[in-house]
Design a protein around this motif. Structure first.
Motif, PDB file in Angstrom:
ATOM      1  N   GLY A  69       0.804  -1.212   0.000  1.00  0.00           N
ATOM      2  CA  GLY A  69       0.000   0.000   0.000  1.00  0.00           C
ATOM      3  C   GLY A  69       0.836   1.261   0.000  1.00  0.00           C
ATOM      4  N   ARG A  70       0.192   2.349   0.365  1.00  0.00           N
ATOM      5  CA  ARG A  70       0.809   3.673   0.333  1.00  0.00           C
ATOM      6  C   ARG A  70       0.612   4.348   1.684  1.00  0.00           C
ATOM      7  N   ALA A  71       1.610   5.117   2.098  1.00  0.00           N
ATOM      8  CA  ALA A  71       1.541   5.796   3.397  1.00  0.00           C
ATOM      9  C   ALA A  71       2.177   7.164   3.293  1.00  0.00           C
ATOM     10  N   ARG A  72       1.653   8.091   4.077  1.00  0.00           N
ATOM     11  CA  ARG A  72       2.278   9.407   4.245  1.00  0.00           C
ATOM     12  C   ARG A  72       2.881   9.478   5.637  1.00  0.00           C
ATOM     13  N   PHE A  73       4.125   9.910   5.694  1.00  0.00           N
ATOM     14  CA  PHE A  73       4.834  10.033   6.962  1.00  0.00           C
ATOM     15  C   PHE A  73       5.138  11.505   7.234  1.00  0.00           C
ATOM     16  N   VAL A  74       4.771  11.959   8.428  1.00  0.00           N
ATOM     17  CA  VAL A  74       5.155  13.287   8.910  1.00  0.00           C
ATOM     18  C   VAL A  74       6.110  13.027  10.073  1.00  0.00           C
ATOM     19  N   VAL A  75       7.380  13.321   9.860  1.00  0.00           N
ATOM     20  CA  VAL A  75       8.430  12.848  10.752  1.00  0.00           C
ATOM     21  C   VAL A  75       8.914  13.949  11.690  1.00  0.00           C
ATOM     22  N   ALA A  76       8.927  13.648  12.967  1.00  0.00           N
ATOM     23  CA  ALA A  76       9.502  14.553  13.963  1.00  0.00           C
ATOM     24  C   ALA A  76      11.019  14.401  13.953  1.00  0.00           C
ATOM     25  N   HIS A  77      11.719  15.519  14.035  1.00  0.00           N
ATOM     26  CA  HIS A  77      13.176  15.498  13.968  1.00  0.00           C
ATOM     27  C   HIS A  77      13.774  14.891  15.232  1.00  0.00           C
ATOM     28  N   ASP A  78      14.712  13.977  15.050  1.00  0.00           N
ATOM     29  CA  ASP A  78      15.460  13.386  16.151  1.00  0.00           C
ATOM     30  C   ASP A  78      16.799  12.934  15.581  1.00  0.00           C
ATOM     31  N   ALA A  79      17.808  13.782  15.734  1.00  0.00           N
ATOM     32  CA  ALA A  79      19.109  13.505  15.125  1.00  0.00           C
ATOM     33  C   ALA A  79      19.745  12.230  15.667  1.00  0.00           C
ATOM     34  N   ALA A  80      19.400  11.868  16.889  1.00  0.00           N
ATOM     35  CA  ALA A  80      20.024  10.696  17.511  1.00  0.00           C
ATOM     36  C   ALA A  80      19.401   9.389  17.028  1.00  0.00           C
ATOM     37  N   ARG A  81      18.183   9.446  16.490  1.00  0.00           N
ATOM     38  CA  ARG A  81      17.505   8.231  16.049  1.00  0.00           C
ATOM     39  C   ARG A  81      16.959   8.425  14.643  1.00  0.00           C
ATOM     40  N   PRO A  82      17.615   7.922  13.633  1.00  0.00           N
ATOM     41  CA  PRO A  82      17.121   8.072  12.265  1.00  0.00           C
ATOM     42  C   PRO A  82      15.740   7.447  12.105  1.00  0.00           C
ATOM     43  N   PHE A  83      14.938   8.051  11.221  1.00  0.00           N
ATOM     44  CA  PHE A  83      13.627   7.522  10.858  1.00  0.00           C
ATOM     45  C   PHE A  83      13.792   6.849   9.502  1.00  0.00           C
ATOM     46  N   VAL A  84      13.665   5.514   9.478  1.00  0.00           N
ATOM     47  CA  VAL A  84      13.989   4.744   8.280  1.00  0.00           C
ATOM     48  C   VAL A  84      12.761   3.933   7.849  1.00  0.00           C
ATOM     49  N   VAL A  85      12.431   4.023   6.559  1.00  0.00           N
ATOM     50  CA  VAL A  85      11.312   3.266   6.004  1.00  0.00           C
ATOM     51  C   VAL A  85      11.849   2.285   4.965  1.00  0.00           C
ATOM     52  N   PHE A  86      11.453   1.018   5.092  1.00  0.00           N
ATOM     53  CA  PHE A  86      11.811  -0.011   4.118  1.00  0.00           C
ATOM     54  C   PHE A  86      10.559  -0.394   3.332  1.00  0.00           C
ATOM     55  N   ALA A  87      10.669  -0.423   2.005  1.00  0.00           N
ATOM     56  CA  ALA A  87       9.529  -0.773   1.163  1.00  0.00           C
ATOM     57  C   ALA A  87      10.030  -1.392  -0.133  1.00  0.00           C
ATOM     58  N   ALA A  88       9.638  -2.631  -0.400  1.00  0.00           N
ATOM     59  CA  ALA A  88       9.931  -3.309  -1.666  1.00  0.00           C
ATOM     60  C   ALA A  88      11.398  -3.185  -2.055  1.00  0.00           C
ATOM     61  N   GLY A  89      12.291  -3.469  -1.119  1.00  0.00           N
ATOM     62  CA  GLY A  89      13.709  -3.434  -1.396  1.00  0.00           C
ATOM     63  C   GLY A  89      14.335  -2.058  -1.419  1.00  0.00           C
ATOM     64  N   THR A  90      13.570  -1.044  -1.047  1.00  0.00           N
ATOM     65  CA  THR A  90      14.043   0.343  -1.046  1.00  0.00           C
ATOM     66  C   THR A  90      14.125   0.854   0.390  1.00  0.00           C
ATOM     67  N   ARG A  91      15.190   1.601   0.685  1.00  0.00           N
ATOM     68  CA  ARG A  91      15.405   2.143   2.030  1.00  0.00           C
ATOM     69  C   ARG A  91      15.350   3.666   1.965  1.00  0.00           C
TER      70      ARG A  91
END
Length: 316
Positions: free
Chosen positions: A154-176
């Motif tokens: 499916g499809r998702a929208r992410f609104v990400v809060a900044h946190d330099a110490a913890r990266p926000f990483v999304v994996f989808a269909a072999g893509t990072r």
């Protein structure tokens, strides 16, 4: 107090409300209204002041007031507003019944999914939020080192809060995808993934790519069959969260696939070759007359079948 100062206080209060809403579970649905409000220079200035309060609070403590008296006077009411924002954020997350992930806990996986014809939003404990389109599924895994999302379909929208110490990483269909305080869409398909950036910066690593690609706002990367390419996208693409699709020579097959995510009758093409026809315009995906409008535009015939199936076919 002068009328001007009253107006200023009201503007700051409204800005604080927007700050809370844009970090809550309904942020994606409110974004267009927010952008219209933010376009007024005085509103933008008030919003940036609220952001400044929170950025400073994250680096140190609000008790460390600036030495300059005029700056201190300005910060005192804003600091109070910031406290109100914190309460608003808590209320918005809890009232929505959103699953909240512990910030300082061992990593664990939380599975989230949406029905075939519904969009669901969740607020996360770090201040980020996710809006999942119909028929989507993802897994959330937070740890002290990383905030990891796996979009299974499916499809998702992410609104990400900044946190330099913890990266926000999304994996989808072999893509990072690695985000840094940003707003972006990710779609996972059978053959690859699409990443569309609305705000901020993301780094996208496609399968077999020698190095990550950096996206700028208004760009999309399509990773398919081991290949990836960046292309511009119209700003109105962001409006899928409202059930709108803005197209410019979009293949009919893609449009039908988008429409079938929304509630209502299912549209099918009698001949796969019809999927190559190009469609331009703004369409509401849940419109019960969408098939009739497409047929009139493309000179096709509409056949309604039992079970809510609507078939588009060439005129005889």
């Amino acid at each position: 107090m002068t009328p001007r100062s009253v107006d200023g206080d009201n503007r700051v209060a409204v800005a604080s409300d927007w700050y809370a809403r844009m970090r809550g579970p309904e942020a994606a649905n409110d974004r267009l209204a927010f952008e219209a409000w933010y376009a007024v220079p005085e509103n933008a200035r008030a919003y940036r002041e609220i952001e400044e309060i929170w950025n400073t609070a994250g680096r140190s403590s609000l008790r460390k007031q600036p030495a300059d008296r005029r700056t201190s006077v300005r910060w005192k009411p804003l600091a109070a507003v910031a406290a109100i924002v914190l309460l608003l954020l808590g209320v918005s997350l809890l009232s929505a019944g959103s699953p909240v992930l512990p910030e300082q806990a061992p990593a664990h996986v939380l599975a989230l999914a949406s029905g075939d014809h519904e969009r669901r939003a969740w607020g996360l404990a770090d201040g980020s939020s996710v809006l999942l389109d119909g028929g989507g599924a993802l897994a959330v895994e937070y740890s002290d080192a990383e905030r990891r999302i796996r979009l299974d379909r499916g499809r998702a929208r992410f609104v990400v809060a900044h946190d330099a110490a913890r990266p926000f990483v999304v994996f989808a269909a072999g893509t990072r995808v690695v985000a840094r305080g940003t707003v972006f869409d990710v779609a996972a398909g059978d053959t690859g993934a699409e990443v569309t950036l609305l705000e901020g910066v993301v780094d996208v690593s496609a399968a077999n790519a020698s190095k990550p690609a950096t996206l700028n706002p208004g760009e999309r990367i399509v990773a398919k069959d081991g290949r990836a390419g960046i292309r511009p996208v119209p700003a109105a693409t962001a409006r899928w969260t409202e059930g709108l699709l803005v197209t410019q020579r979009l293949p009919l097959g893609q449009l039908v696939a988008e429409a079938n995510r929304s509630p209502g009758a299912r549209i099918e093409l009698a001949d796969p070759a019809l999927g190559a026809l190009k469609v331009s315009g703004t369409m509401r995906l849940g419109d019960p007359r969408l098939a009739d409008k497409l047929a009139a535009t493309l000179d096709l015939a509409v056949v309604r079948e039992p079970g809510g199936i609507i078939r588009l076919q060439a005129r005889r």
